[in-house]
Design a protein around this motif. Structure first.
Motif, PDB file in Angstrom:
ATOM      1  N   LEU A 153       0.826  -1.203   0.000  1.00  0.00           N
ATOM      2  CA  LEU A 153       0.000   0.000   0.000  1.00  0.00           C
ATOM      3  C   LEU A 153       0.861   1.254   0.000  1.00  0.00           C
ATOM      4  N   MET A 154       0.431   2.256  -0.779  1.00  0.00           N
ATOM      5  CA  MET A 154       1.147   3.521  -0.876  1.00  0.00           C
ATOM      6  C   MET A 154       0.132   4.672  -0.836  1.00  0.00           C
ATOM      7  N   LYS A 155       0.423   5.654   0.001  1.00  0.00           N
ATOM      8  CA  LYS A 155      -0.454   6.821   0.120  1.00  0.00           C
ATOM      9  C   LYS A 155      -0.138   7.840  -0.965  1.00  0.00           C
ATOM     10  N   GLY A 156      -1.116   8.676  -1.277  1.00  0.00           N
ATOM     11  CA  GLY A 156      -0.896   9.694  -2.288  1.00  0.00           C
ATOM     12  C   GLY A 156      -2.058  10.649  -2.394  1.00  0.00           C
ATOM     13  N   LYS A 157      -2.166  11.326  -3.551  1.00  0.00           N
ATOM     14  CA  LYS A 157      -3.235  12.303  -3.768  1.00  0.00           C
ATOM     15  C   LYS A 157      -3.770  12.198  -5.199  1.00  0.00           C
ATOM     16  N   TYR A 158      -4.930  12.790  -5.356  1.00  0.00           N
ATOM     17  CA  TYR A 158      -5.580  12.849  -6.663  1.00  0.00           C
ATOM     18  C   TYR A 158      -5.590  14.303  -7.129  1.00  0.00           C
ATOM     19  N   TYR A 159      -5.201  14.540  -8.384  1.00  0.00           N
ATOM     20  CA  TYR A 159      -5.177  15.899  -8.929  1.00  0.00           C
ATOM     21  C   TYR A 159      -5.966  15.939 -10.240  1.00  0.00           C
ATOM     22  N   LYS A 160      -6.758  16.969 -10.371  1.00  0.00           N
ATOM     23  CA  LYS A 160      -7.493  17.194 -11.601  1.00  0.00           C
ATOM     24  C   LYS A 160      -6.900  18.418 -12.288  1.00  0.00           C
ATOM     25  N   THR A 161      -6.567  18.281 -13.582  1.00  0.00           N
ATOM     26  CA  THR A 161      -5.923  19.378 -14.307  1.00  0.00           C
ATOM     27  C   THR A 161      -6.655  19.640 -15.613  1.00  0.00           C
ATOM     28  N   ASN A 162      -6.287  20.754 -16.223  1.00  0.00           N
ATOM     29  CA  ASN A 162      -6.789  21.093 -17.556  1.00  0.00           C
ATOM     30  C   ASN A 162      -5.752  20.791 -18.634  1.00  0.00           C
ATOM     31  N   ALA A 163      -4.709  20.051 -18.234  1.00  0.00           N
ATOM     32  CA  ALA A 163      -3.636  19.737 -19.175  1.00  0.00           C
ATOM     33  C   ALA A 163      -4.109  18.727 -20.217  1.00  0.00           C
ATOM     34  N   SER A 164      -3.457  18.762 -21.370  1.00  0.00           N
ATOM     35  CA  SER A 164      -3.791  17.830 -22.449  1.00  0.00           C
ATOM     36  C   SER A 164      -3.189  16.463 -22.164  1.00  0.00           C
ATOM     37  N   GLU A 165      -3.608  15.489 -22.932  1.00  0.00           N
ATOM     38  CA  GLU A 165      -3.076  14.134 -22.794  1.00  0.00           C
ATOM     39  C   GLU A 165      -1.580  14.115 -23.073  1.00  0.00           C
ATOM     40  N   GLN A 166      -1.143  14.894 -24.068  1.00  0.00           N
ATOM     41  CA  GLN A 166       0.281  14.926 -24.416  1.00  0.00           C
ATOM     42  C   GLN A 166       1.113  15.545 -23.297  1.00  0.00           C
ATOM     43  N   THR A 167       0.565  16.583 -22.633  1.00  0.00           N
ATOM     44  CA  THR A 167       1.303  17.231 -21.553  1.00  0.00           C
ATOM     45  C   THR A 167       1.493  16.281 -20.375  1.00  0.00           C
ATOM     46  N   VAL A 174      10.031  14.617 -10.905  1.00  0.00           N
ATOM     47  CA  VAL A 174       9.280  15.283  -9.846  1.00  0.00           C
ATOM     48  C   VAL A 174       9.057  16.748 -10.207  1.00  0.00           C
ATOM     49  N   LYS A 175      10.052  17.367 -10.834  1.00  0.00           N
ATOM     50  CA  LYS A 175       9.939  18.764 -11.244  1.00  0.00           C
ATOM     51  C   LYS A 175       8.830  18.935 -12.289  1.00  0.00           C
ATOM     52  N   ASP A 176       8.764  18.009 -13.244  1.00  0.00           N
ATOM     53  CA  ASP A 176       7.702  18.067 -14.259  1.00  0.00           C
ATOM     54  C   ASP A 176       6.325  17.960 -13.610  1.00  0.00           C
ATOM     55  N   LEU A 177       6.198  17.045 -12.674  1.00  0.00           N
ATOM     56  CA  LEU A 177       4.914  16.827 -12.018  1.00  0.00           C
ATOM     57  C   LEU A 177       4.526  18.026 -11.167  1.00  0.00           C
ATOM     58  N   SER A 178       5.512  18.607 -10.491  1.00  0.00           N
ATOM     59  CA  SER A 178       5.250  19.783  -9.671  1.00  0.00           C
ATOM     60  C   SER A 178       4.790  20.954 -10.530  1.00  0.00           C
ATOM     61  N   ALA A 179       5.424  21.130 -11.692  1.00  0.00           N
ATOM     62  CA  ALA A 179       5.017  22.214 -12.591  1.00  0.00           C
ATOM     63  C   ALA A 179       3.611  21.984 -13.130  1.00  0.00           C
ATOM     64  N   LEU A 180       3.250  20.728 -13.343  1.00  0.00           N
ATOM     65  CA  LEU A 180       1.927  20.421 -13.868  1.00  0.00           C
ATOM     66  C   LEU A 180       0.840  20.660 -12.824  1.00  0.00           C
ATOM     67  N   VAL A 181       1.097  20.244 -11.599  1.00  0.00           N
ATOM     68  CA  VAL A 181       0.083  20.332 -10.532  1.00  0.00           C
ATOM     69  C   VAL A 181       0.027  21.733  -9.935  1.00  0.00           C
ATOM     70  N   ILE A 196      -2.598  10.368  -8.724  1.00  0.00           N
ATOM     71  CA  ILE A 196      -3.380  10.205  -9.946  1.00  0.00           C
ATOM     72  C   ILE A 196      -3.608  11.589 -10.533  1.00  0.00           C
ATOM     73  N   VAL A 197      -3.284  11.753 -11.801  1.00  0.00           N
ATOM     74  CA  VAL A 197      -3.482  13.024 -12.494  1.00  0.00           C
ATOM     75  C   VAL A 197      -4.486  12.803 -13.619  1.00  0.00           C
ATOM     76  N   CYS A 198      -5.562  13.574 -13.599  1.00  0.00           N
ATOM     77  CA  CYS A 198      -6.557  13.513 -14.671  1.00  0.00           C
ATOM     78  C   CYS A 198      -6.327  14.671 -15.627  1.00  0.00           C
ATOM     79  N   ASN A 199      -6.303  14.385 -16.911  1.00  0.00           N
ATOM     80  CA  ASN A 199      -6.120  15.446 -17.899  1.00  0.00           C
ATOM     81  C   ASN A 199      -7.460  16.119 -18.213  1.00  0.00           C
ATOM     82  N   SER A 200      -7.467  16.964 -19.200  1.00  0.00           N
ATOM     83  CA  SER A 200      -8.671  17.728 -19.531  1.00  0.00           C
ATOM     84  C   SER A 200      -9.821  16.838 -19.989  1.00  0.00           C
ATOM     85  N   SER A 201      -9.511  15.623 -20.434  1.00  0.00           N
ATOM     86  CA  SER A 201     -10.545  14.680 -20.881  1.00  0.00           C
ATOM     87  C   SER A 201     -10.934  13.698 -19.787  1.00  0.00           C
TER      88      SER A 201
END
Length: 520
Positions: A153-167, A174-181, A196-201
């Motif tokens: 088991l691993m703890k974490g968070k869920y993030y919803k973004t407006n980023a595209s699938e390609q982004t 970690v830096k890429d993920l931090s910039a995205l969130v 978990i990161v959800c894109n715009s779709s």
């Protein structure tokens, strides 16, 4: 062009001479072209010339226009997701209920729990176990509770973004993920976590991070199909049913698994034996279960199949030398079942279960595999619909006596029999599975109380080979049982007797007291 040794039954492969990518319809750089002539539409009348024409059509269609733009040729077939992820080592499986949950807006920046499991080093599969909506922690009801014992088991968070699938797909560190969130990102790069990161779709991607690393790992997402029960709506009633199975050997273990897959909600499993290496030829268990009690390992297997089933294993045997209290507890659990199943092929066990079924007005299903895999027997007794279990068994014995040869009943726990010239006949796993399937079908019909029942007779002899009473393979012989239907047994009402006795006793005492007063 490469002609395979299966030609002309299958098409040849067409590849570029050099390690280059010449089309979007190509399996990697330098790989085979996906043409309009493929395995799914090939026929032996086609030739290599047809393949060349198909190749030419593809390259002309995708040739750059005057502005240098290339229009990919349309695809005329679907490429299933199961093939796109076959080389993915890390996978994220989202059940139907989890998909509904993560599409909700109130989960953004909320905690989650991810479970990871790897088997034989093939791949890592992650599941969403828990999530929070800000008010409570919700559990994934599609996953069995026992599965947590073998998952990391691993703890974490869920993030919803407006980023595209390609982004989202471009995130590697970690830096890429931090910039995205953005400012919501609150993870320590020195610790392990998941998100978990959800894109715009609203397409989810699971990222995992391990201690002292700058990298994050993306998992290929697998979405479970949102579909109803495959067993049909009528089997929903089975969730309320309770079945007792005595004997969790090769036959009983398969019946238990099949009933659970069919939706039976509760099972009582009775068997005092342990699983040995030799049992693996036919038992539902595997090498990880060797040395464990059959009731325990079967119960665990059932819980891993269905998150809703309730299973009670009993490490004992009917008629075993145990305390009277333990025997009474087992009998009480079985008497509370809607259906009893005898999978022991033991006459003593049958006698006790038959009496218990009649005493508690319960249906009884029993069966056995004939030695050598010749076939098997199945039967059932329901009150007001079938004769008593003892009458049915007597009819089966009489049917066996019609043959000059002794019935091929297995002795003890083995399914071995004697063949011609002293050869040993073995009942294979296929033989046991066949009889287990028929017993399961008979049990389900009993639980559902189907009217009219497709099983018109109380007992059947099922042949799988020619011999003894069977004239050919798959020869099924129904047995007519000429005996009265079984009536429900009602407990003897002693209330009137007790009241009469008490009344007479009190009257006698009153008369004695009156006589004593008169004498005084």
């Amino acid at each position: 062009m490469i002609y395979h040794n299966t030609f002309p039954a299958s098409p040849p492969s067409v590849l570029p001479i050099e390690e280059v990518r010449v089309s979007d319809h190509q399996y990697g750089t330098g790989g085979e072209l996906c043409l309009s002539i493929r395995n799914d539409n090939w026929n032996p009348n086609l030739t290599g010339a047809d393949m060349i024409l198909s190749t030419h059509s593809l390259l002309v269609l995708e040739a750059p226009n005057a502005e240098g733009m290339v229009t990919p040729a349309p695809s005329d077939h679907n490429y299933p997701q199961t093939l796109t992820i076959r080389n993915s080592f890390a996978r994220f499986y989202l059940s139907a209920s989890a998909q509904v949950a993560i599409c909700s807006d109130d989960l953004d920046n909320r905690p989650i729990t991810i479970g990871f499991y790897t088997r034989a080093g093939i791949n890592i599969v992650a599941h969403l176990f828990e999530w929070s909506n800000g008010e409570e922690i919700k559990k994934n009801t599609d996953t069995p509770s026992d599965i947590r014992k073998i998952f990391y088991l691993m703890k974490g968070k869920y993030y919803k973004t407006n980023a595209s699938e390609q982004t989202v797909a471009s995130v590697k560190t970690v830096k890429d993920l931090s910039a995205l969130v953005g400012t919501r990102f609150s993870f320590d790069s020195c610790k392990e976590w998941a998100c978990i990161v959800c894109n715009s779709s609203l397409e989810p991607t699971l990222f995992t991070h391990f201690r002292d690393s700058d990298d994050v790992f993306a998992h290929s997402t697998i979405l479970a199909p949102r579909e109803g029960r495959r067993s049909g709506d009528e089997h929903e009633d089975l969730a309320k049913s309770r079945v007792g199975i005595v004997g969790l050997g090769s036959l009983g273990s398969k019946i238990a698994v099949s009933l659970t897959r069919s939706g039976v909600g509760r099972l009582e499993l009775v068997d005092g034996d342990v699983l040995h290496v030799g049992n693996l030829e036919r038992h539902a268990g595997d090498w990880r279960d060797v040395g464990r009690h059959k009731s325990d390992l079967t119960a665990y297997r059932l819980r891993m199949i269905s998150p809703f089933v309730k299973v009670e294993p009993w490490r004992t045997a009917i008629g075993a030398q145990v305390s009277a209290q333990e025997a009474a507890n087992v009998n009480a659990a079985l008497a509370a079942c809607d259906l009893l199943i005898d999978a022991t092929a033991d006459p003593d066990v049958f006698n006790q279960l038959a009496y218990l079924a009649m005493q508690s007005n319960r249906a009884l299903v029993w069966g056995a595999v004939f030695a050598g895999g010749l076939g098997g027997e199945i039967a059932r007794s329901r009150f007001r619909k079938d004769p008593s279990p003892f009458d049915i068994r007597q009819a089966m014995i009489q049917a066996y006596e019609k043959s000059d040869d002794a019935p091929p009943l297995a002795s003890g726990r083995e399914y071995d029999g004697q063949g011609v010239h002293g050869s040993v006949l073995i009942a294979t796993d296929a033989c046991v599975s066949t009889i287990a399937g028929h017993m399961t079908a008979l049990a389900l019909d009993t639980l559902l109380d189907t009217e009219p029942s497709p099983y018109e007779h109380s007992a059947y002899l099922i042949g799988m080979k020619r011999g003894w009473l069977f004239s050919a393979p798959f020869d099924t012989q129904p047995l007519d049982v000429e005996a009265p239907l079984r009536e429900p047994l009602t407990p003897h009402d002693d209330s009137n007797i007790d009241s009469d006795f008490l009344e007479s006793l009190l009257t006698k005492l009153a008369h004695e007291a009156q006589d004593k007063r008169d004498n005084d």
